[in-house]
Design an enzyme around this catalytic site. Structure first.
Site, PDB file in Angstrom:
ATOM      1  N   SER A 115       0.824  -1.212   0.000  1.00  0.00           N
ATOM      2  CA  SER A 115       0.000   0.000   0.000  1.00  0.00           C
ATOM      3  C   SER A 115       0.854   1.257   0.000  1.00  0.00           C
ATOM      4  CB  SER A 115      -0.853  -0.010   1.271  1.00  0.00           C
ATOM      5  OG  SER A 115      -1.453   1.236   1.473  1.00  0.00           O
ATOM      6  N   TYR A 139      -1.776   0.105  10.082  1.00  0.00           N
ATOM      7  CA  TYR A 139      -2.034  -0.584   8.813  1.00  0.00           C
ATOM      8  C   TYR A 139      -0.804  -0.462   7.896  1.00  0.00           C
ATOM      9  CZ  TYR A 139      -3.556  -1.249   4.032  1.00  0.00           C
ATOM     10  OH  TYR A 139      -3.620  -1.657   2.728  1.00  0.00           O
ATOM     11  N   LYS A 143       1.994  -3.359   6.550  1.00  0.00           N
ATOM     12  CA  LYS A 143       2.340  -3.625   5.150  1.00  0.00           C
ATOM     13  C   LYS A 143       3.849  -3.506   4.936  1.00  0.00           C
ATOM     14  CE  LYS A 143      -1.553  -4.767   3.498  1.00  0.00           C
ATOM     15  NZ  LYS A 143      -1.759  -6.117   2.958  1.00  0.00           N
TER      16      LYS A 143
END
Ligand code: UDP
Length: 329
Positions: A115, A139, A143
Site C-alpha cells: 500500500s 495498517y 504492510k
C-alpha cells in the site's frame, strides 16, 4: 497453480478474474470474514484463515501452488489506529504462517498486496518507490513489515517476490460481474455514489483546510481492473527471478475529494449531498504515485485511467447491487 489468498475480497476477486481470463490455473483461499463467496467466479474456494496454521498447511499441501498471491488482511486505516493488535495478528502473524506453510511446499513466487500507506507523509510528489518509509498508522506499518518479512523469506528460500503498493483502488469490473462491497463501507467513491443514489443522507468530506487547490485531500485513484492486470504481469515477471522488489501502482494523477464528488455527480447525473466535517486522523494532504517503474519493468499501462470511467464502472455495479453481494435487487 496460483493460490490467491484473500481472493474473495475486492482486489483479490478482480485479480482472480484476470488470472482466469489469462488462462491460468488458480484456487482461492479465503475465510469469508470480509470476502464474499459470490465474488469467487468458477474457481475452487478453500475456506481457510491465515491465523490457523494447521488449516493453512493443509490447504497449501492440497493445492501445491507454485505461486502465492496474498490479499488477505485487514485494510482499514482508522481501525488499525484504534486496534493495532488486530492488525499485527492478521497482517503480520498471518503472513508469517503463510510464508512458513509456503516454504514447506516449496513455493518460489510471491505477490504481496502492499500500500501507499508504507510511505507516510510524503516528502515529494509523485512518490517514487525509494521514498522514505515512515508509516503514520499500524495498517501501513503492517504492510511495510510484511514487505520486509517477504524479502528475508525470499533471501533464505531462493524465492522471488513482488510487492505491489496500491494507491487508491477504485472502480469495478467493466463486465459488471464484480464490485466493491466493504462492510462497513468507508471509501470515498462508493460512499459518494450511495449519497447520489439516495441510499445515505449525505457524504461527509473529511476536512477542507488542507494545503491543496480546493482544501480537500488529493488522492491517486487507480482502476481495480488495472491493478489486476499488473498482478498477472508481475507473476510472469517473477518467472525465474529471485529476491524482492516493490512497485507502485497508481495513475500519477491526483484528484481532490471535491473533484471526485463532482465527477460522481456528473456521471450519476444527480447531486451528491455532502457536508464538510473534521479531518480524518492520519490522512496526508496529497498522495500521488510515480508509476514509472511498474511501466518500465512490468510493461504495465493503466487502461481505465480516466476518473469518469472508474466512477462509471463503480456506479454500474452499485446501482445493480444495492445489497452488494447480498440479495439481488
Ligand atoms: N474521504 C472523505 N469522506 C469519506 C471517506 C473518505 O472525505 O467519507 C476522503 C479521505 O479523507 C481521503 C479520500 O477521501 O482523503 C480517500 O479516502 P478513502 O477512504 O476512499 O481511501 P484511502 O485514502 O483511505 O485509502
Amino acid at each position: 497453480m496460483v493460490l490467491v489468498a484473500g481472493g474473495a475480497g475486492y482486489v483479490g476477486s478482480h485479480v482472480a478474474k484476470a488470472l482466469r481470463n489469462a488462462g491460468r490455473q488458480y484456487a482461492v483461499l479465503d475465510n469469508l470474514e470480509k470476502g464474499h463467496e459470490a465474488a469467487v467466479l468458477g474457481a475452487p474456494l478453500l475456506h481457510g484463515d491465515l491465523r490457523d496454521q494447521d488449516g493453512l498447511r493443509a490447504a497449501l499441501r492440497s493445492a501445491q501452488p507454485s505461486a502465492v498471491m496474498l490479499f488477505a488482511g485487514y485494510t482499514s486505516v482508522g481501525e488499525s489506529v484504534r486496534n493495532p493488535s488486530k492488525y499485527w495478528a492478521n497482517n503480520v502473524l498471518g503472513l508469517i504462517n503463510l510464508l512458513q506453510a509456503a516454504g514447506e511446499v516449496g513455493v518460489r513466487r510471491f505477490i504481496f498486496s502492499s500500500s501507499a500507506a508504507v510511505y507516510g507523509e510524503p516528502q515529494s510528489i509523485p512518490i517514487p518507490e525509494d521514498h522514505p518509509k515512515e508509516p503514520t498508522n499500524p495498517y501501513g506499518e503492517s504492510k511495510l513489515f510484511g514487505e520486509k518479512l517477504i524479502r528475508w523469506h525470499c533471501e533464505a528460500a531462493g524465492a522471488g517476490a513482488i510487492s505491489l503498493r496500491y494507491f487508491n483502488a477504485a472502480g469495478a469490473d467493466p463486465d459488471g460481474e464484480l464490485g466493491e462491497d466493504h462492510r462497513p463501507e468507508e471509501h470515498l467513491i462508493p460512499l459518494a455514489i450511495d449519497a447520489a443514489l439516495g441510499r445515505r443522507p449525505e457524504l461527509t468530506i473529511f476536512g477542507d483546510d488542507y494545503p491543496t487547490r480546493d482544501g480537500t485531500c488529493v488522492r491517486d485513484y487507480v482502476h481495480v481492473t488495472d491493478l489486476a492486470a499488473a498482478h498477472v504481469l508481475a507473476l510472469d515477471h517473477l518467472e525465474d527471478s529471485t529476491g524482492h522488489v516493490a512497485y507502485n501502482l497508481g495513475s500519477e494523477r491526483g484528484f481532490t475529494v471535491r473533484e471526485v464528488v463532482e465527477t460522481v455527480a456528473s456521471v450519476a447525473s444527480r447531486p451528491v449531498p455532502h457536508s464538510v466535517g473534521a479531518r480524518r486522523a492520519g490522512d496526508p494532504a496529497v498522495l500521488v504515485a510515480s508509476n514509472a517503474l511498474a511501466k518500465e519493468r512490468l510493461g504495465w499501462t493503466p487502461r481505465y485511467a480516466d476518473l469518469s470511467t472508474i466512477v462509471e464502472h463503480a456506479l454500474k455495479w452499485r446501482a445493480a447491487h444495492p445489497n452488494g453481494y447480498g440479495i439481488e435487487a
